[in-house]
Scaffold this motif. Structure first.
Motif, mmCIF file in Angstrom:
data_model
loop_
_atom_site.group_PDB
_atom_site.id
_atom_site.type_symbol
_atom_site.label_atom_id
_atom_site.label_comp_id
_atom_site.label_asym_id
_atom_site.label_seq_id
_atom_site.Cartn_x
_atom_site.Cartn_y
_atom_site.Cartn_z
ATOM 1 N N ILE A 4 -32.291 42.708 21.087
ATOM 2 C CA ILE A 4 -33.274 41.680 20.653
ATOM 3 C C ILE A 4 -32.113 40.300 20.773
ATOM 4 C CG2 ILE A 4 -34.668 40.453 19.069
ATOM 5 C CD1 ILE A 4 -35.366 42.923 17.976
ATOM 6 N N ALA A 5 -32.399 39.286 21.512
ATOM 7 C CA ALA A 5 -31.825 38.252 21.355
ATOM 8 C C ALA A 5 -32.082 37.174 20.284
ATOM 9 C CB ALA A 5 -31.853 37.542 22.682
ATOM 10 N N ILE A 6 -31.412 36.536 19.273
ATOM 11 C CA ILE A 6 -31.707 35.950 18.364
ATOM 12 C C ILE A 6 -31.127 34.452 18.695
ATOM 13 C CG2 ILE A 6 -31.336 35.046 16.026
ATOM 14 C CD1 ILE A 6 -31.132 38.329 15.460
ATOM 15 N N ALA A 7 -31.963 33.525 18.787
ATOM 16 C CA ALA A 7 -31.718 32.101 19.087
ATOM 17 C C ALA A 7 -30.965 31.449 17.956
ATOM 18 C CB ALA A 7 -33.049 31.309 19.536
ATOM 19 N N ASP A 8 -29.858 30.923 18.385
ATOM 20 C CA ASP A 8 -29.206 30.122 17.221
ATOM 21 C C ASP A 8 -29.648 28.609 17.161
ATOM 22 O OD1 ASP A 8 -25.399 29.373 16.764
ATOM 23 O OD2 ASP A 8 -27.242 29.441 15.518
ATOM 24 N N THR A 9 -30.579 28.503 16.395
ATOM 25 C CA THR A 9 -30.967 27.245 16.234
ATOM 26 C C THR A 9 -30.231 26.210 15.600
ATOM 27 O OG1 THR A 9 -32.149 27.537 14.127
ATOM 28 C CG2 THR A 9 -33.444 28.066 16.350
ATOM 29 N N GLN A 10 -29.329 26.463 14.692
ATOM 30 C CA GLN A 10 -28.483 25.551 14.091
ATOM 31 C C GLN A 10 -27.458 24.766 15.006
ATOM 32 O OE1 GLN A 10 -26.461 27.672 10.947
ATOM 33 N NE2 GLN A 10 -28.140 26.875 9.441
ATOM 34 N N ARG A 11 -27.147 25.356 16.050
ATOM 35 C CA ARG A 11 -26.155 24.858 16.941
ATOM 36 C C ARG A 11 -26.631 23.862 17.830
ATOM 37 N NH1 ARG A 11 -21.801 29.506 19.179
ATOM 38 N NH2 ARG A 11 -20.922 30.005 17.222
ATOM 39 N N THR A 12 -27.983 24.150 18.043
ATOM 40 C CA THR A 12 -28.701 23.054 19.031
ATOM 41 C C THR A 12 -29.499 22.096 18.201
ATOM 42 O OG1 THR A 12 -30.640 24.438 18.765
ATOM 43 C CG2 THR A 12 -28.978 24.951 20.801
ATOM 44 N N ALA A 13 -29.504 22.319 17.048
ATOM 45 C CA ALA A 13 -30.299 21.092 16.307
ATOM 46 C C ALA A 13 -29.230 20.174 15.686
ATOM 47 C CB ALA A 13 -30.930 21.862 15.056
ATOM 48 N N THR A 14 -28.112 20.422 15.540
ATOM 49 C CA THR A 14 -27.007 19.506 14.949
ATOM 50 C C THR A 14 -26.557 18.642 16.059
ATOM 51 O OG1 THR A 14 -25.332 20.917 15.046
ATOM 52 C CG2 THR A 14 -26.468 20.828 12.980
ATOM 53 N N PRO A 15 -26.355 17.355 15.815
ATOM 54 C CA PRO A 15 -25.841 16.439 16.855
ATOM 55 C C PRO A 15 -24.192 16.668 16.938
ATOM 56 C CG PRO A 15 -25.883 15.235 14.803
ATOM 57 C CD PRO A 15 -26.485 16.377 14.525
ATOM 58 N N ALA A 16 -23.636 16.420 18.212
ATOM 59 C CA ALA A 16 -22.349 16.615 18.405
ATOM 60 C C ALA A 16 -21.467 15.937 17.526
ATOM 61 C CB ALA A 16 -22.022 16.384 19.832
ATOM 62 N N VAL A 17 -20.482 16.731 16.929
ATOM 63 C CA VAL A 17 -19.506 15.969 16.064
ATOM 64 C C VAL A 17 -18.228 15.350 16.927
ATOM 65 C CG1 VAL A 17 -18.001 16.091 13.953
ATOM 66 C CG2 VAL A 17 -20.201 17.451 14.043
ATOM 67 N N ARG A 18 -18.000 14.093 16.734
ATOM 68 C CA ARG A 18 -16.627 13.662 17.415
ATOM 69 C C ARG A 18 -15.375 13.860 16.473
ATOM 70 N NH1 ARG A 18 -18.021 7.830 20.287
ATOM 71 N NH2 ARG A 18 -19.648 8.554 21.294
ATOM 72 N N THR A 19 -14.481 14.526 17.117
ATOM 73 C CA THR A 19 -13.231 14.729 16.552
ATOM 74 C C THR A 19 -12.487 13.568 16.667
ATOM 75 O OG1 THR A 19 -12.340 15.945 18.240
ATOM 76 C CG2 THR A 19 -13.549 17.273 16.445
ATOM 77 N N ARG A 20 -11.386 13.248 15.700
ATOM 78 C CA ARG A 20 -10.467 12.315 15.992
ATOM 79 C C ARG A 20 -9.216 12.865 16.514
ATOM 80 N NH1 ARG A 20 -9.620 8.822 10.816
ATOM 81 N NH2 ARG A 20 -7.837 8.105 12.167
ATOM 82 N N LEU A 21 -8.407 12.005 17.352
ATOM 83 C CA LEU A 21 -7.563 12.365 18.238
ATOM 84 C C LEU A 21 -6.363 12.171 17.160
ATOM 85 C CD1 LEU A 21 -5.663 13.175 20.526
ATOM 86 C CD2 LEU A 21 -5.492 10.721 20.946
ATOM 87 N N ARG A 22 -5.715 13.296 16.908
ATOM 88 C CA ARG A 22 -4.360 13.409 15.805
ATOM 89 C C ARG A 22 -3.309 13.851 16.616
ATOM 90 N NH1 ARG A 22 -6.272 17.285 11.249
ATOM 91 N NH2 ARG A 22 -8.442 17.294 11.566
ATOM 92 N N LEU A 23 -2.207 12.874 16.087
ATOM 93 C CA LEU A 23 -0.754 13.176 17.028
ATOM 94 C C LEU A 23 -0.083 13.594 16.045
ATOM 95 C CD1 LEU A 23 -0.329 9.793 19.158
ATOM 96 C CD2 LEU A 23 -0.913 12.325 20.017
ATOM 97 N N THR A 24 0.665 14.716 16.286
ATOM 98 C CA THR A 24 1.397 15.366 15.529
ATOM 99 C C THR A 24 2.690 14.585 15.551
ATOM 100 O OG1 THR A 24 2.399 16.568 17.342
ATOM 101 C CG2 THR A 24 0.607 17.622 15.822
#
Length: 125
Positions: A4-24
């Motif tokens: 049985i395939a369970i749909a992952d509703t949490q991943r599709t419901a949240t907006p894309a999170v932008r990650t900041r570029l971090r320089l080491t």
């Protein structure tokens, strides 16, 4: 048995999170080096080329600002010009000085060409 395939509703419901570029620290060193290398090469080339301009005047010991202008006649050579202009001077020295003063590629002249002759030869010294 079935799957049985369970749909992952949490991943599709949240907006894309932008990650900041971090320089080491290593990344900053690499970027700084990449930006500095062309500048250092440019400064080095400027220093090398800047020294050439002043070396030409001091190496010969004379001032090239003093010269007379001569128009070349058809068939005339630098050697003939040396014999006419400076009969007491060594023609090889005259030819070399005229070639370097006029920035000639060789000792060939064109009829009607105006060339500069150092004053020390024009006055017969």
């Amino acid at each position: 048995m079935s799957t049985i395939a369970i749909a992952d509703t949490q991943r599709t419901a949240t907006p894309a999170v932008r990650t900041r570029l971090r320089l080491t620290r290593r990344g900053r060193v690499v970027l700084t080096t990449l930006a500095a290398v062309p500048l250092l090469v440019g400064v080095a080339l400027a220093m090398l080329n800047g020294g050439q301009a002043s070396a030409g005047d001091s190496a010969s010991g004379g001032n090239h600002a003093d010269f007379a202008t001569v128009t070349v006649e058809p068939g005339e050579t630098l050697w003939q010009l040396a014999e006419q202009t400076a009969p007491n001077a060594d023609p090889r020295d005259f030819v070399q000085d005229v070639v370097s003063l006029n920035a000639l590629d060789g000792s060939e002249l064109q009829a009607g060409e105006q060339i500069a002759i150092p004053t020390k030869y024009a006055t017969g010294e």
